[in-house]
Design an enzyme around this catalytic site. Structure first.
Site, mmCIF file in Angstrom:
data_model
loop_
_atom_site.group_PDB
_atom_site.id
_atom_site.type_symbol
_atom_site.label_atom_id
_atom_site.label_comp_id
_atom_site.label_asym_id
_atom_site.label_seq_id
_atom_site.Cartn_x
_atom_site.Cartn_y
_atom_site.Cartn_z
ATOM 1 N N GLY A 14 5.639 46.517 -1.205
ATOM 2 C CA GLY A 14 7.068 46.710 -1.480
ATOM 3 C C GLY A 14 7.621 48.045 -1.018
ATOM 4 N N SER A 15 7.004 48.652 0.016
ATOM 5 C CA SER A 15 7.528 49.956 0.447
ATOM 6 C C SER A 15 8.896 49.813 1.120
ATOM 7 C CB SER A 15 6.539 50.676 1.375
ATOM 8 O OG SER A 15 6.583 50.153 2.684
ATOM 9 N N ASN A 16 9.128 48.707 1.826
ATOM 10 C CA ASN A 16 10.461 48.495 2.409
ATOM 11 C C ASN A 16 11.509 48.326 1.313
ATOM 12 O OD1 ASN A 16 10.768 48.245 5.479
ATOM 13 N ND2 ASN A 16 8.807 47.248 5.094
ATOM 14 N N LYS A 93 5.715 33.959 2.174
ATOM 15 C CA LYS A 93 5.917 32.520 1.961
ATOM 16 C C LYS A 93 7.181 32.087 2.676
ATOM 17 C CE LYS A 93 2.546 31.932 -1.015
ATOM 18 N NZ LYS A 93 1.425 31.055 -0.746
ATOM 19 N N ASN A 109 15.061 39.374 7.246
ATOM 20 C CA ASN A 109 13.640 39.699 7.184
ATOM 21 C C ASN A 109 13.387 40.914 8.058
ATOM 22 O OD1 ASN A 109 10.817 39.374 6.677
ATOM 23 N ND2 ASN A 109 10.582 38.345 8.653
ATOM 24 N N HIS A 111 10.264 42.602 10.341
ATOM 25 C CA HIS A 111 8.960 42.293 10.932
ATOM 26 C C HIS A 111 8.504 43.521 11.719
ATOM 27 C CE1 HIS A 111 5.765 39.760 12.470
ATOM 28 N NE2 HIS A 111 6.015 40.253 13.674
ATOM 29 N N ASP A 152 9.414 34.406 11.142
ATOM 30 C CA ASP A 152 9.760 35.462 12.105
ATOM 31 C C ASP A 152 10.628 34.935 13.244
ATOM 32 O OD1 ASP A 152 8.118 37.148 10.588
ATOM 33 O OD2 ASP A 152 6.354 36.613 11.750
ATOM 34 N N GLU A 181 10.603 51.089 10.047
ATOM 35 C CA GLU A 181 11.071 49.912 9.301
ATOM 36 C C GLU A 181 12.019 50.355 8.188
ATOM 37 O OE1 GLU A 181 8.255 46.912 7.972
ATOM 38 O OE2 GLU A 181 6.805 47.601 9.436
HETATM 39 C C1 GAR Z 1 5.932 45.324 6.570
HETATM 40 O O1 GAR Z 1 5.275 45.973 7.622
HETATM 41 C C2 GAR Z 1 6.750 44.155 7.092
HETATM 42 O O2 GAR Z 1 7.312 44.397 8.336
HETATM 43 C C3 GAR Z 1 5.692 43.078 7.177
HETATM 44 O O3 GAR Z 1 4.972 43.235 5.985
HETATM 45 C C4 GAR Z 1 4.926 44.628 5.655
HETATM 46 C C5 GAR Z 1 5.314 44.766 4.206
HETATM 47 O O4 GAR Z 1 5.156 46.093 3.791
HETATM 48 N N1 GAR Z 1 6.266 41.769 7.282
HETATM 49 C C6 GAR Z 1 5.779 40.835 8.092
HETATM 50 O O5 GAR Z 1 4.765 40.989 8.752
HETATM 51 C C7 GAR Z 1 6.589 39.547 8.142
HETATM 52 N N2 GAR Z 1 6.025 38.664 9.105
HETATM 53 P P1 GAR Z 1 5.805 46.599 2.433
HETATM 54 O O6 GAR Z 1 5.356 45.609 1.358
HETATM 55 O O7 GAR Z 1 5.207 47.958 2.220
HETATM 56 O O8 GAR Z 1 7.288 46.619 2.602
#
Ligand code: GAR
Length: 204
Positions: A14-16, A93, A109, A111, A152, A181
């Protein structure tokens, strides 16, 4: 204008999501986190939401056996919290058809690669960066896009570029991309909140 109400779906750290919450708190993003949903009861995302005092819901195949019941529960939760824009933030999911229909054109989203390259099922986390390195790419970077039925996939709203450096490992490249990101997701949502990027499904 009223703050844009954001709903998050996240499976892991969940850092984003945290970067967006921090931007809201700092006044860099004219939005308000309304609810956090995770399919993973142990996720960092749910822990962070509780820490921040944001409603946190674990909704998964365990809580709702059967894809339709789960889809209904996710859609009802977003609606109950008056979510206007749904932010997938490392959500592993598919969203169900009810939720996608209710929020068509309003689900984003992020990516960690320059889509349409290095996306789709199985392209998550280090696997994405490993593939970028193996392909000998000179640059990579995050993509923010609208979500449709495929992983994606869907119109790209924004991308940022980072160089691939000599000696990069999946971990070092991932760290460089992740930093971008956090910025790109924040900037893109702020453009949506300001009406600079118009989402078809968003009535304000
Ligand atoms: C992030 O790097 C995001 O871009 C990726 O999961 C990570 C989640 O990090 N998402 C995908 O790969 C989607 N296909 P986070 O939980 O620290 O935000």
């Amino acid at each position: 204008m009223a703050l844009l109400r954001l709903g998050f779906l996240a499976s892991h750290n969940g850092s984003n999501m945290q970067a967006l919450i921090d931007a809201c708190k700092a006044g860099r993003l004219d939005a308000q986190p309304a609810v956090v949903i995770s399919n993973n009861s142990e996720s960092g995302a749910l822990a962070r939401a509780r820490q921040e005092g944001i409603p946190a819901c674990h909704l998964s195949g365990h809580t709702h056996p059967g894809p339709r019941a789960l889809d209904q529960a996710i859609c009802a939760t977003l609606t109950r919290h008056q979510v206007e824009v749904v932010c997938l933030a490392g959500y592993m999911k598919h969203l169900g058809p009810l939720t996608l229909a209710a929020y068509r054109g309003r689900v984003l989203n992020i990516h960690p690669a320059l889509l349409p390259k290095f996306g789709g099922e199985g392209f998550y986390g280090q696997a994405v960066h490993q593939a970028v390195l193996e392909a000998g790419e000179k640059e990579s970077g995050p993509t923010v896009h609208l979500v449709d039925e495929e992983y994606d996939h869907g119109p790209v709203l924004a991308q940022a570029r980072v160089p691939v450096l000599e000696g990069d490992t999946p971990a070092t490249l991932a760290a460089r991309v992740l930093e971008q990101e956090h910025q790109l997701y924040t900037e893109t949502l702020q453009k949506i909140a300001m009406g600079e990027i118009m989402l078809e499904g968003l009535k304000r």
